[in-house]
Structure formats: structure tokens, C-alpha cells
Scaffold this active site. Sequence first.
Site, PDB file in Angstrom:
ATOM      1  N   LYS A  42       0.765  -1.379  -0.247  1.00 37.48           N
ATOM      2  CA  LYS A  42      -0.078  -0.031  -0.074  1.00 37.48           C
ATOM      3  C   LYS A  42       0.729   1.222  -0.114  1.00 37.48           C
ATOM      4  O   LYS A  42       0.221   2.169   0.225  1.00 37.48           O
ATOM      5  CB  LYS A  42      -0.901   0.004   1.245  1.00 37.48           C
ATOM      6  CG  LYS A  42      -2.081  -1.241   1.360  1.00 37.48           C
ATOM      7  CD  LYS A  42      -2.342  -1.626  -0.196  1.00 37.48           C
ATOM      8  CE  LYS A  42      -3.174  -0.680  -0.623  1.00 37.48           C
ATOM      9  NZ  LYS A  42      -3.797  -1.232  -1.869  1.00 37.48           N
ATOM     10  N   GLY A  44       2.230   2.632  -2.863  1.00 39.64           N
ATOM     11  CA  GLY A  44       2.100   2.923  -4.150  1.00 39.64           C
ATOM     12  C   GLY A  44       2.608   2.215  -5.131  1.00 39.64           C
ATOM     13  O   GLY A  44       3.236   2.623  -6.257  1.00 39.64           O
ATOM     14  N   HIS A  93       6.473  -7.514  -2.113  1.00 41.68           N
ATOM     15  CA  HIS A  93       6.509  -6.741  -0.862  1.00 41.68           C
ATOM     16  C   HIS A  93       7.114  -7.617   0.161  1.00 41.68           C
ATOM     17  O   HIS A  93       7.298  -7.211   1.464  1.00 41.68           O
ATOM     18  CB  HIS A  93       4.906  -6.802  -0.365  1.00 41.68           C
ATOM     19  CG  HIS A  93       3.899  -6.087  -1.148  1.00 41.68           C
ATOM     20  ND1 HIS A  93       4.236  -4.836  -1.593  1.00 41.68           N
ATOM     21  CD2 HIS A  93       2.625  -6.422  -1.487  1.00 41.68           C
ATOM     22  CE1 HIS A  93       3.368  -4.325  -2.319  1.00 41.68           C
ATOM     23  NE2 HIS A  93       2.307  -5.394  -2.561  1.00 41.68           N
ATOM     24  N   SER A 123      -4.634   2.882   4.309  1.00 38.63           N
ATOM     25  CA  SER A 123      -4.818   2.343   2.966  1.00 38.63           C
ATOM     26  C   SER A 123      -5.125   0.912   2.994  1.00 38.63           C
ATOM     27  O   SER A 123      -5.642   0.157   2.369  1.00 38.63           O
ATOM     28  CB  SER A 123      -3.667   2.850   1.915  1.00 38.63           C
ATOM     29  OG  SER A 123      -3.893   2.145   0.664  1.00 38.63           O
ATOM     30  N   GLU A 218      -5.817  10.126 -11.076  1.00 39.94           N
ATOM     31  CA  GLU A 218      -7.179  10.252 -11.912  1.00 39.94           C
ATOM     32  C   GLU A 218      -7.196   9.487 -13.270  1.00 39.94           C
ATOM     33  O   GLU A 218      -8.087   8.706 -13.686  1.00 39.94           O
ATOM     34  CB  GLU A 218      -7.455  11.677 -12.104  1.00 39.94           C
ATOM     35  CG  GLU A 218      -7.892  12.611 -11.090  1.00 39.94           C
ATOM     36  CD  GLU A 218      -6.680  12.957 -10.232  1.00 39.94           C
ATOM     37  OE1 GLU A 218      -5.392  12.813 -10.726  1.00 39.94           O
ATOM     38  OE2 GLU A 218      -6.907  13.224  -8.849  1.00 39.94           O
TER      39      GLU A 218
HETATM   40  P1  A3P Z   1      -4.894   4.676  -0.999  1.00 38.35           P
HETATM   41  O1  A3P Z   1      -5.761   3.717  -0.421  1.00 38.35           O
HETATM   42  O2  A3P Z   1      -4.699   5.848   0.090  1.00 38.35           O
HETATM   43  O3  A3P Z   1      -6.009   5.597  -1.909  1.00 38.35           O
HETATM   44  P2  A3P Z   1      -0.405  -0.302  -3.973  1.00 38.35           P
HETATM   45  O4  A3P Z   1      -0.452   0.120  -5.208  1.00 38.35           O
HETATM   46  O5  A3P Z   1       1.034  -0.493  -3.076  1.00 38.35           O
HETATM   47  O6  A3P Z   1      -1.529  -1.244  -3.567  1.00 38.35           O
HETATM   48  O7  A3P Z   1      -0.920   1.173  -2.953  1.00 38.35           O
HETATM   49  C1  A3P Z   1      -2.240   1.416  -3.442  1.00 38.35           C
HETATM   50  C2  A3P Z   1      -2.459   3.269  -2.732  1.00 38.35           C
HETATM   51  O8  A3P Z   1      -1.812   4.059  -3.938  1.00 38.35           O
HETATM   52  C3  A3P Z   1      -3.965   3.680  -2.692  1.00 38.35           C
HETATM   53  O9  A3P Z   1      -3.945   4.242  -1.700  1.00 38.35           O
HETATM   54  C4  A3P Z   1      -3.974   4.058  -4.187  1.00 38.35           C
HETATM   55  O10 A3P Z   1      -5.051   4.863  -4.306  1.00 38.35           O
HETATM   56  C5  A3P Z   1      -2.706   4.743  -4.729  1.00 38.35           C
HETATM   57  N1  A3P Z   1      -2.454   5.250  -5.783  1.00 38.35           N
HETATM   58  C6  A3P Z   1      -2.431   4.228  -6.716  1.00 38.35           C
HETATM   59  N2  A3P Z   1      -2.300   4.644  -8.121  1.00 38.35           N
HETATM   60  C7  A3P Z   1      -1.984   5.967  -7.707  1.00 38.35           C
HETATM   61  C8  A3P Z   1      -1.661   7.203  -8.611  1.00 38.35           C
HETATM   62  N3  A3P Z   1      -1.289   7.156  -9.893  1.00 38.35           N
HETATM   63  N4  A3P Z   1      -1.124   8.222  -7.949  1.00 38.35           N
HETATM   64  C9  A3P Z   1      -1.381   8.385  -6.548  1.00 38.35           C
HETATM   65  N5  A3P Z   1      -1.717   7.358  -5.563  1.00 38.35           N
HETATM   66  C10 A3P Z   1      -2.038   6.222  -6.330  1.00 38.35           C
END
Ligand code: A3P
Length: 282
Positions: A42, A44, A93, A123, A218
Amino acid sequence: EHDGVCYPSFLPFREKGAEQALKDITNFQSRDTDIMICTYAKSGTHWINEITSMLIRKTAELDNINKATTMLETISDFSVTDDLPSPRLLNTHCQFRYLPKGHIEHRGKIIHMIRNPKDTCASYYHHSRKDNIFLSFFGTWNEFFDLWMSAKCAYGSWYTYEKDIEQAEKDYPGMIFTCSYEEMKKDPKTEIRKLADFLEVQCTDKLIEDIAKATSFENMKENKIDFSKAGDGTTFIYRKGIVGDWKNHFTVAQNEQFDAQYVEEFQDCSYKSMFDLELCTI
Ligand code: A3P
């Protein structure tokens, strides 16, 4: 569970047990061109993975074609990675100590993204509730918070994970590129340029700008095919994508408890400066 750390119930963990599944990752046959994305869950992962993929392919097109999972701990038979063209983009991970030893021997490139642990925790709570296939967490926020604080959520302690990588940066200078979720959010073009330099990929400012736009939250939420599915069939990787959402979850008491542990565990870690500490304080 292995060595006090729990893992999601991915097939290799179920079939072989965590100890053997982790050994298999360590013995994975690396190519010297492999690129490993290393993140605590989580932080990113999908975001940095997509940016890296675009840089390697030299395009700002989202990779919606390659459905093969490249997350090592989900793969039962590694021969599925044999057909992937070089450079292969792999991720995990699992803690640094379990990375393919061949990759370390080759000094293969490692890309590491770190995120403010409070946002990571918030998250992770949402992900754990949605993913009732591999995580099966049906509890409340307070229960998840306690799991995190006692390092009992899948993949164990965030601190151990991050401090392991920090040590590896010292042991293997130049092998690991670390960036933070927060820095990428604030100034994606600068961070993407740094990553291109690390990858030794020549690209124009226009391509960097296009990649920054295409990998905005977005655009990815709207256009990236998300192959992770919740039990109800919905996708859930792209939730809010903001900095500071932890404030909508933590109570004042939880924040104090978290800060006390943070100071104790992370006081001396150089990564501390990579996300705004102000954002770690109510
Ligand atoms: P949130 O749950 O806070 O929205 P991972 O890919 O490690 O599983 O992490 C997921 C997190 O990264 C989620 O956070 C997700 O919304 C965010 N995320 C995914 N793509 C993103 C992007 N392009 N820019 C910013 N945050 C992003």
C-alpha cells in the site's frame, strides 16, 4: 506465518508453506537486466510500477496488455516469467532478506517507494477489508490499527521492512533507488526524471511530462485495468490516492500511540525526511 511474519494466502504460501515459498523467491533465477520494485504493501506499488514500465517502454501508454502477474510471491511456477521480454519488471512486498540472491549478486536494479506509514496503514485497512480472498480481514478500523501496531498484519512490521532496505542501500551503494509517495505526488516530473536517470533511460522532457500526466491518480483510476478483484467483483487498488487520509481514521489516542512507536523505531532512519513529518502530526 514464517519467522513471526504473516503472509497473504497466495497460492505458493498455501501450497508450500511460507518458509518454502520464501526460499523459492530467494532462489528465483534472475536475469541481470531484471528490475525489482520493492515496496511495503500500500505504498504506491501500482503507481511506481506503471511509471517504471512507461520509462522502459518509452511511451506514456498505460500497460493494459500484460496480464501476467509479476509479483513474485503470487507465482507458483516461475517458468511463467521465462517468456517475459527483458528487462523484466518484477515486484514483491517481501522483506529485502528474501529477494532473489541472484539479483543482489548481479547488483540488479531495485526501485523502492516509501509512504508515510500512517497513510499506508489507513490504505492497508481498506485493502484488507476489500480483499476477502487473500487477506480475509473482516474487522473494524480499531482492530486493524492494533494489528498494525503489533506487526501482525500481512508482511509484518513496516519498520523492519523499511530499515532492512535502508541497510541494503548502505551495503550495496547505487543498487537501490528510493523515492517517496509524497515526493512523487508533489513533483512527479522531477522524481520521474531521477528514476529515468537511475534506469539509464534517455528520454525527452516531453515524454517525462506525458508520463507524469498518464500516471496521475485520476488517469490511472479511470483508464488502468485493475486485475485485483474484491470478493464482490469490484476493483479496489485506486481508492483515494491522496496524502493525509490517515487523519480521517486515527483517533487522537491512536495518533499518540503511533507517534511514540514511530519515534522509538524510526528515530535514526534516513528515510524519515522523505515524507513531511508535519503530516505525521495531528
Ligand atoms: P489509498 O488507499 O490511500 O487511496 P499499492 O499499489 O501499493 O497497493 O498502493 C495503493 C495506494 O496507492 C492506494 O492508496 C491508491 O489509491 C494509491 N495510488 C494508486 N495509483 C496512484 C496514482 N497514480 N497516484 C497516486 N496514488 C495512487
